[in-house]
Design a protein around this motif. Structure first.
Motif, PDB file in Angstrom:
ATOM      1  N   UNK A  21       0.837  -1.223   0.000  1.00 11.70           N
ATOM      2  CA  UNK A  21       0.000   0.000   0.000  1.00 11.70           C
ATOM      3  C   UNK A  21       0.862   1.259   0.000  1.00 11.70           C
ATOM      4  N   UNK A  22       1.888   1.256   0.825  1.00 15.26           N
ATOM      5  CA  UNK A  22       2.771   2.430   0.919  1.00 15.26           C
ATOM      6  C   UNK A  22       3.428   2.706  -0.428  1.00 15.26           C
ATOM      7  N   UNK A  23       3.906   1.642  -1.095  1.00 13.79           N
ATOM      8  CA  UNK A  23       4.571   1.831  -2.395  1.00 13.79           C
ATOM      9  C   UNK A  23       3.576   2.407  -3.404  1.00 13.79           C
ATOM     10  N   UNK A  24       2.351   1.868  -3.409  1.00 17.51           N
ATOM     11  CA  UNK A  24       1.323   2.387  -4.338  1.00 17.51           C
ATOM     12  C   UNK A  24       1.061   3.863  -4.058  1.00 17.51           C
ATOM     13  N   UNK A  25       1.014   4.224  -2.793  1.00 16.68           N
ATOM     14  CA  UNK A  25       0.772   5.626  -2.452  1.00 16.68           C
ATOM     15  C   UNK A  25       1.956   6.511  -2.871  1.00 16.68           C
ATOM     16  N   UNK A  26       3.178   6.008  -2.715  1.00 16.14           N
ATOM     17  CA  UNK A  26       4.344   6.778  -3.181  1.00 16.14           C
ATOM     18  C   UNK A  26       4.282   6.983  -4.691  1.00 16.14           C
ATOM     19  N   UNK A  27       3.883   5.943  -5.406  1.00  9.99           N
ATOM     20  CA  UNK A  27       3.777   6.042  -6.870  1.00  9.99           C
ATOM     21  C   UNK A  27       2.715   7.094  -7.225  1.00  9.99           C
TER      22      UNK A  27
END
Ligand code: GYE
Length: 311
Positions: free
Chosen positions: A63-69
């Protein structure tokens, strides 16, 4: 011009790098130090670090990676809790042209899905720990209990493998119990208590090998509560070199540790800056050092020195 730039780009200057950091959690003293050092390195370099704590859960990291993207960060640092299950989300980062750098743990995924990995050689760490034991426990029969790191994580897998390699061919050494303590002090203590019970109150155990110092410290506590002397009745060898293990060494309760630097971010920012500036491709692996420490290394002095380094 400065004021204008500030207006146009909000509070961040135009040149400021934005890096998202998906951290595993704060299971160990080592990891807490890694977080501190990463924040310090970012500040020193004027990097805007977006920090996300996954509470040990891969789904939170995804989830965190998707939000960073979605936020369009310039790069992502990922300390991957386990080895597998990263392909899809890393493909999304790649499609968005956001480089990903792995910190302290490796993954099983195609190499083009990340820019580089800054880690120690975790098989080697296990080997160094095992070599120490083989050299120092003598020729007698030696039953070992092992506290493993988080199941499915690269350090748990590799540190086990390296340690077993060191024991190979030394038939007096045998791992009689091996279980995960999840890299935490509390779990390390709890599992060690069950090992002691199962092995004649600990009298049949010659050594404890813990995949990190925090579990070793928990194990030491359990050994003491069972009425035995850690460091003497049961040898204690582990990995990380956090300050607390040097206190234990000074007290004669721990015998050896293998150092892991909490500064993975320094080298990561160095190669990232070069990559973003000149498209300079770093090597796929940036290896940090693994140094053995024993009570002969003036543990209280090391303890004092360590405390300035993010601990
Ligand atoms: O040794 C342990 C931690 O990933 C190599 O994770 C790292 C390990 C470290 O929590 O303390």
């Amino acid at each position: 011009a400065t004021i204008l730039a500030a207006c146009m780009f909000g509070s961040a200057s135009a040149a400021e790098l934005v890096v998202g950091f998906s951290q595993i959690g704060s299971e160990s003293g080592w990891r807490a130090a890694e977080t501190t050092v990463t924040k310090q390195e970012a500040e020193k370099r004027g990097v805007d670090l977006k920090f996300s704590d996954a509470q040990q859960k891969q789904e939170n990291q995804i989830k965190a990676i998707r939000s960073f993207v979605a936020q369009g960060v310039n790069a992502i640092f990922l300390a991957p809790v386990v080895e597998t299950g990263w392909d899809d989300v890393l493909k999304e980062a790649k499609e968005a042209e956001i480089p990903v750098i792995l910190l302290d743990r490796t993954i099983k995924a195609p190499e083009d899905l990340y820019l580089t990995a800054v880690t120690s050689d975790q098989i080697h760490e296990g080997k160094v720990a095992g070599d120490w034991l083989v050299k120092n426990a003598g020729d007698k029969k030696c039953n070992i209990v092992e506290l493993q790191g988080t199941t499915g994580s690269s350090p748990a897998i590799a540190r086990k493998k390296g340690f077993e390699e060191a024991l190979a061919g030394h038939d007096n050494f045998k791992i009689v119990r091996s279980q995960t303590g999840d890299f935490t002090r509390a779990k390390g203590k709890e599992v060690m208590e069950s090992f002691l019970k199962a092995e004649n109150g600990g009298k049949d155990i010659c050594a404890l090998y813990a995949h990190n110092d925090d579990m070793a410290v928990g194990g030491i506590q359990a050994i003491k509560e069972a009425g035995l002397k850690p460091g003497k009745d049961i040898l204690v060898v582990s990995i990380d070199a956090v300050p607390d293990i040097f206190q234990a060494m000074a007290a004669g309760e721990a015998n050896a540790t293998v150092e892991l630097t909490p500064n993975m971010a320094g080298p990561a920012f160095d190669v990232l800056e070069a990559y973003l500036k000149d498209k300079k491709e770093p090597p796929k692996w940036i290896q940090t050092e693994s140094k053995l420490y024993t009570p002969a290394d003036d543990p209280m002095k090391v303890y004092e020195a360590k405390k300035g380094l993010g601990y």
